[in-house]
Scaffold this active site. Structure first.
Site, short mmCIF file in Angstrom:
data_model
loop_
_atom_site.label_atom_id
_atom_site.label_comp_id
_atom_site.label_asym_id
_atom_site.label_seq_id
_atom_site.Cartn_x
_atom_site.Cartn_y
_atom_site.Cartn_z
N CYS A 1 -2.19 27.96 1.08
CA CYS A 1 -1.09 27.69 2.01
C CYS A 1 0.21 28.37 1.59
CB CYS A 1 -0.83 26.19 2.11
SG CYS A 1 -2.22 25.21 2.70
N HIS B 1 1.48 20.09 4.37
CA HIS B 1 0.30 20.47 5.15
C HIS B 1 -0.69 19.33 5.07
CE1 HIS B 1 -3.02 22.38 6.96
NE2 HIS B 1 -3.65 22.71 5.84
N HIS C 1 -4.25 17.27 6.52
CA HIS C 1 -5.54 17.33 7.18
C HIS C 1 -5.86 15.99 7.84
CE1 HIS C 1 -7.56 20.94 4.90
NE2 HIS C 1 -6.38 21.24 5.42
N GLU D 1 8.92 6.07 21.42
CA GLU D 1 10.01 5.76 20.50
C GLU D 1 10.02 6.64 19.27
OE1 GLU D 1 13.36 3.71 18.89
OE2 GLU D 1 12.57 3.93 20.92
N HIS E 1 -8.10 21.66 12.60
CA HIS E 1 -7.75 21.83 11.18
C HIS E 1 -6.73 20.80 10.71
CE1 HIS E 1 -6.65 24.93 7.83
NE2 HIS E 1 -6.26 23.72 7.47
N SER F 1 -7.50 -6.07 1.24
CA SER F 1 -8.19 -7.08 2.04
C SER F 1 -9.38 -6.46 2.75
CB SER F 1 -7.23 -7.68 3.07
OG SER F 1 -7.91 -8.52 3.99
N SER F 2 -10.38 -7.30 3.06
CA SER F 2 -11.49 -6.84 3.89
C SER F 2 -11.06 -6.69 5.33
CB SER F 2 -12.68 -7.81 3.78
OG SER F 2 -12.28 -9.11 4.14
N LYS G 1 -14.93 -4.72 -1.63
CA LYS G 1 -14.08 -5.44 -2.58
C LYS G 1 -14.85 -5.97 -3.79
CE LYS G 1 -10.62 -7.88 -1.41
NZ LYS G 1 -9.83 -9.03 -0.93
N ASP H 1 -9.08 -14.81 -4.88
CA ASP H 1 -9.69 -16.14 -4.88
C ASP H 1 -11.21 -16.04 -4.86
OD1 ASP H 1 -10.06 -15.20 -2.36
OD2 ASP H 1 -9.14 -16.88 -1.31
#
Length: 447
Positions: free
Chosen positions: A95, A113, A115, A138, A188, A346-347, A380, A406
């Site tokens: 690049c 740059h 991807h 916005e 690209h 988190s899951s 996790k 937990d």
């Protein structure tokens, strides 16, 4: 070459940004690159040294010593030393000549740059288009020289086998679109520049947001190119008997996962009929599969995306509110004030996490958080997931990260990755095994 203080600072900055952009999905698979001008107010911007990330290397593992330092004319002054096998020898990014065009033609202070997948897909929506246009959104206000009512026009150039071959077409686009601060490369990615690294990063985030939003609007049949945002009237757009909401549901349910479940004899999995089978039949089969996955507590990324979609509508309509324990907002505020960076893993999808913490019974807590990780990072309960997180955060040692959970199995995985671990005891937790060996707390105030 001796490393000046300014140069060292710029190298550290580029390494940090590489790790951050990897977490955003912009520079995965060694793709993408970033370059900044060294901050030296005693030297005119056009004459300042340039720091550039190398090509073909793992961006999430970048450190300051991996950077190239160049003169203002692009001459290499300092190159990184090769790392031990199996790392590839670093080479100056392909690049580089494109970056130099933005520096020379636009007086840029930084060029990014990316991807990111949205930058790739957006160029495919209208085959052959030479521009990408969007208005009345916005985030357009985050692009230099643009306001909400303006039309943002991003030139699109055609991809080539090697990135340096894009140099001429990029420079032509820069010259033809004097108001543009980015150029898309079909199939690209995108090049974004700004007067400083902060400006370039801010604009890159806005471009990714806008392109992702336009892709979603396309899926919903909404025209993003007009102020009214009416229905798309595009004969090239594929048709389906399914409504956009159901199409999104098809994606979230993940038809390939359903096929795998059917082949493996997973209980509750049912075939999804073809579109011509009728809308109601398709809906009923999708609902049955989703309910089966939820009942089995499947940790599937696409299912979490569906969760995020449902949550988004619920929070927008004020029908949902995030509930956190009363010690959480106080702890987050205190940690933030102490300069401690807090991330969520988190899951639930990253979108779901932002929705929950942005709409709690204690108000918007996102200002105290530095980022989010979900199952796109990994399961996790797998040690590699925590290794990936430590690489993304760029710490010198995984032991610098405290993981609070937990779930006992998550604690084991994080500990095996070198993390410090505390188990939080909360109402409804599964019981812990005897002699589990972890410190436990009942409130964040104990940390």
């Amino acid at each position: 070459m001796a490393c000046s203080g300014c140069s060292c600072e710029a190298r550290e900055l580029v390494a940090e940004l590489c790790r951050h952009f990897y977490a955003q999905g912009w520079v995965t698979g060694t793709g993408g690159s970033i370059t900044v001008k060294v901050n030296d107010p005693t030297v005119p911007l056009a004459d300042r040294l340039i720091v550039m990330s190398p090509s073909g290397v793992q961006k999430e593992r970048m450190v300051a010593e991996d950077m190239y330092v160049m003169a203002a004319d692009g001459k290499v002054l300092s190159a990184p030393v090769a790392k031990p096998w199996p790392n590839k020898p670093p080479k100056c990014t392909d690049c580089a000549p494109l970056f130099m065009k933005a520096y020379l033609m636009r007086g840029a202070g930084a060029v990014i740059h990316s991807h990111g997948i949205e930058t790739c897909i957006a160029t495919m929506l209208i085959p052959g288009a030479k521009e990408f246009r969007v208005t009345h959104m916005e985030m357009i206000k985050g692009i230099k020289g643009h306001g909400y009512h303006d039309e943002l026009v991003i030139p699109i150039i055609e991809n080539t086998p090697y990135e340096y071959e894009l140099t001429d077409s990029l420079s032509e686009a820069i010259a033809a679109y004097p108001k543009a601060t980015a150029v898309l490369v079909r199939n690209h990615g995108i090049y974004v520049w700004g007067e400083s690294w902060i400006n370039a990063k801010t604009q890159a985030e806005c471009y990714h947001y806008l392109l992702d939003a336009c892709i979603k609007l396309y899926q919903l049949g909404i025209d993003w190119t007009t102020p009214e945002h009416g229905s798309i009237n595009n004969p090239r757009r594929p048709h389906s008997i399914l409504s956009p909401e159901i199409c999104n549901g098809c994606h979230a349910a993940d038809s390939s996962k359903i096929e795998d479940d059917l082949q493996n004899g997973v209980a509750g999995a049912v075939p999804v009929p073809p579109d011509e089978g009728g809308k109601e039949e398709v809906i009923n089969s999708l609902v049955a599969n989703v309910e089966s996955m939820i009942k089995a507590d499947r940790k599937i990324t696409s299912l979490k995306q569906l969760q995020g979609h449902i949550w988004r509508i619920g929070f927008q309509k004020k029908e949902l509110q995030g509930v956190v324990f009363e010690d959480v907002p106080v702890a987050l505020k205190n940690w933030h004030a102490s300069g401690i960076k807090v991330y969520i893993y988190s899951s639930g999808s990253r979108e779901a996490q932002r929705l929950l913490f942005g709409n709690t019974t204690y108000g918007d807590l996102r200002k105290f958080l530095c980022g989010y990780f979900d199952t796109t990072t990994g399961n996790k309960r797998e040690t590699r997931s925590y290794f990936e997180i430590s690489q993304s955060l760029g710490v010198d040692s995984p032991s610098q990260i405290l993981f609070i959970t937990d779930v006992f199995q998550e604690a084991i995985a994080a500990k095996n990755a070198g993390f410090e671990v505390i188990i939080s005891i909360r109402p409804g937790n599964a019981p812990l095994p005897d002699n589990h060996g972890f410190r436990t707390i009942k409130s964040f105030s104990e940390i």
